[in-house]
Design a protein around this motif. Sequence first.
Motif, short mmCIF file in Angstrom:
data_model
loop_
_atom_site.label_atom_id
_atom_site.label_comp_id
_atom_site.label_asym_id
_atom_site.label_seq_id
_atom_site.Cartn_x
_atom_site.Cartn_y
_atom_site.Cartn_z
N ILE A 12 0.01 22.15 20.88
CA ILE A 12 0.35 23.50 20.41
C ILE A 12 -0.75 24.44 20.87
N ASN A 13 -0.44 25.31 21.80
CA ASN A 13 -1.46 26.15 22.42
C ASN A 13 -1.72 27.40 21.58
N SER A 14 -2.36 27.19 20.43
CA SER A 14 -2.78 28.30 19.58
C SER A 14 -4.21 28.03 19.13
N PRO A 15 -4.94 29.05 18.69
CA PRO A 15 -6.34 28.83 18.31
C PRO A 15 -6.55 27.75 17.26
N THR A 16 -5.59 27.57 16.35
CA THR A 16 -5.72 26.54 15.32
C THR A 16 -4.87 25.31 15.63
N ALA A 17 -4.29 25.24 16.82
CA ALA A 17 -3.47 24.09 17.24
C ALA A 17 -2.38 23.77 16.24
N GLY A 18 -1.77 24.81 15.67
CA GLY A 18 -0.63 24.62 14.79
C GLY A 18 -0.93 24.68 13.31
N LEU A 19 -2.19 24.66 12.90
CA LEU A 19 -2.50 24.70 11.46
C LEU A 19 -2.02 26.00 10.82
N ALA A 20 -2.41 27.13 11.39
CA ALA A 20 -2.05 28.42 10.80
C ALA A 20 -0.55 28.65 10.83
N GLU A 21 0.11 28.07 11.84
CA GLU A 21 1.55 28.25 11.99
C GLU A 21 2.36 27.32 11.09
N GLY A 22 1.71 26.35 10.47
CA GLY A 22 2.41 25.40 9.62
C GLY A 22 3.09 24.28 10.36
N THR A 23 2.82 24.14 11.66
CA THR A 23 3.46 23.09 12.45
C THR A 23 2.57 21.86 12.60
N ALA A 24 1.37 21.90 12.05
CA ALA A 24 0.47 20.74 12.08
C ALA A 24 -0.25 20.62 10.74
N ASP A 25 -0.54 19.37 10.36
CA ASP A 25 -1.27 19.11 9.12
C ASP A 25 -2.77 19.04 9.35
N LEU A 42 -12.32 17.93 14.04
CA LEU A 42 -11.10 17.75 13.26
C LEU A 42 -11.09 18.86 12.22
N THR A 43 -9.96 19.56 12.13
CA THR A 43 -9.88 20.75 11.28
C THR A 43 -8.69 20.63 10.33
N TRP A 44 -8.87 21.15 9.10
CA TRP A 44 -7.82 21.07 8.09
C TRP A 44 -7.89 22.27 7.17
N TRP A 45 -6.83 22.47 6.37
CA TRP A 45 -6.82 23.53 5.38
C TRP A 45 -7.84 23.21 4.28
N ARG A 46 -8.70 24.16 4.00
CA ARG A 46 -9.76 23.93 3.01
C ARG A 46 -9.20 23.66 1.61
N ASP A 47 -8.16 24.40 1.21
CA ASP A 47 -7.66 24.26 -0.15
C ASP A 47 -6.48 23.31 -0.27
N ASP A 48 -6.03 22.72 0.85
CA ASP A 48 -4.88 21.82 0.77
C ASP A 48 -4.94 20.77 1.88
N PRO A 49 -5.97 19.94 1.87
CA PRO A 49 -6.09 18.93 2.94
C PRO A 49 -5.01 17.86 2.80
N HIS A 50 -4.55 17.37 3.93
CA HIS A 50 -3.59 16.27 3.92
C HIS A 50 -4.28 15.03 3.35
N PRO A 51 -3.57 14.20 2.57
CA PRO A 51 -4.19 13.01 1.99
C PRO A 51 -4.80 12.07 3.02
N ALA A 52 -4.33 12.12 4.26
CA ALA A 52 -4.85 11.20 5.28
C ALA A 52 -6.06 11.76 6.01
N THR A 53 -6.54 12.93 5.62
CA THR A 53 -7.64 13.59 6.35
C THR A 53 -8.87 12.69 6.47
N ARG A 54 -9.30 12.11 5.36
CA ARG A 54 -10.50 11.28 5.39
C ARG A 54 -10.32 10.08 6.31
#
Length: 283
Positions: A125-138, A259-271
Motif C-alpha cells: 500500500i503506497n501511502s505514508p502509513t502503509a495502510g494504517l491511517a486508511e484502515g486497510t492494514a492492522d 513496525l508501526t501500529w495504532w497507539r490506542d488500539d494495537p492489534h493483539p498480535a503486535t507483540r
Amino acid sequence: MDVELRQLRCLIAIVDEGTFTDAAIALGVSQAAVSRTISALEKRLGVRLLRRTSRETSPTAVGLRVVAHARRVLAEVDNLVQEATSGHVELRIGHAWSALGRRTLAFQHRWREAHPETQMHLLRINSPTAGLAEGTADLAVIRRPLEDRRFESAIVGLETRWCALAASDPLVRRRSVRLADLSSRVLLVDQRTGTTSADLWPADARPATQESRDIDDWLTVIATGRCVGVTAQSVVDQYPRPGIVYLPVRDAEPVAVRLTWWRDDPHPATRSVLELLTELYST
C-alpha cells in the motif's frame, strides 16, 4: 425513518421462501409482522418491491435490484460482526515498497507455523502509513519515521543503502559507490514513502531530484538512465529487474525498518510480530 437491516432481511426471506407465510416461519415472527415490515420498507423507498397475488409473491423489477443490493449489504454486515467478534483471526500487514526483502518468505512460513489460528496477509500500500491511517492494514512495516502521534513504532532492524543504476551507466563497473559519486546526478525519489531524499547528502553537494509515484515507476525511469535511485536492501532483494544494476553505497547511513501500529488500539498480535521480525533481522 432509515432503512433497517430487519426490513432487508424480511424482503430477502419473502423472495427466498416464496410467500409471506413461509417467510414469517423462517424469521420466527407473525405473518402480520412481515406484512407491516415490508409495507414500511416500500413506503420508505417510495417504490413497490413485491407483486402479491392469491397464489404467489414475486419481486418487481425494482424489487430485484433492491434484493441484490440488500444481499450485499447484509453480507458486509455479517463480515463486520465476524471481524469484531472473532478474536482477530486475520492480520493485515501493510508495506509501501518491499515488505521484508529476503526475510519475507521466512516471516510468512514461521508465522504460519507458530500462529495457524491467525491468517496473515502482506499488502503493498503506497501511502505514508502503509495502510494504517486508511484502515486497510492492522500493522505496517515502514522505513521512515512518522511524526503522527496516533501511531507508535519500534525499530526491528537496519538495512544497508544501495544505489540503483541503469545497466548502461559507467558506474556499474565499480563494486560500490559513494554519495559524492551521485551528487551530480538526478535522484529519483518518492516523497510519500521513499527511504531517501537529497537531505542524505551534505547541504553543498545535494543532487537534483525528480519525483516518482511508486516502485514500478521508479525502476522504469531508472532503467532509462535519466535518473539514479538510492534505496534499502529490501528493494534489492525483492526487485531484481533487467536493465537495473544495484551497487552498495559505502558511506550512507543505514535505513531503519520500523513496525508501526495504532497507539490506542494495537492489534493483539503486535507483540508476536515485533518479536519475530526482530529475531529475523538479528540473524
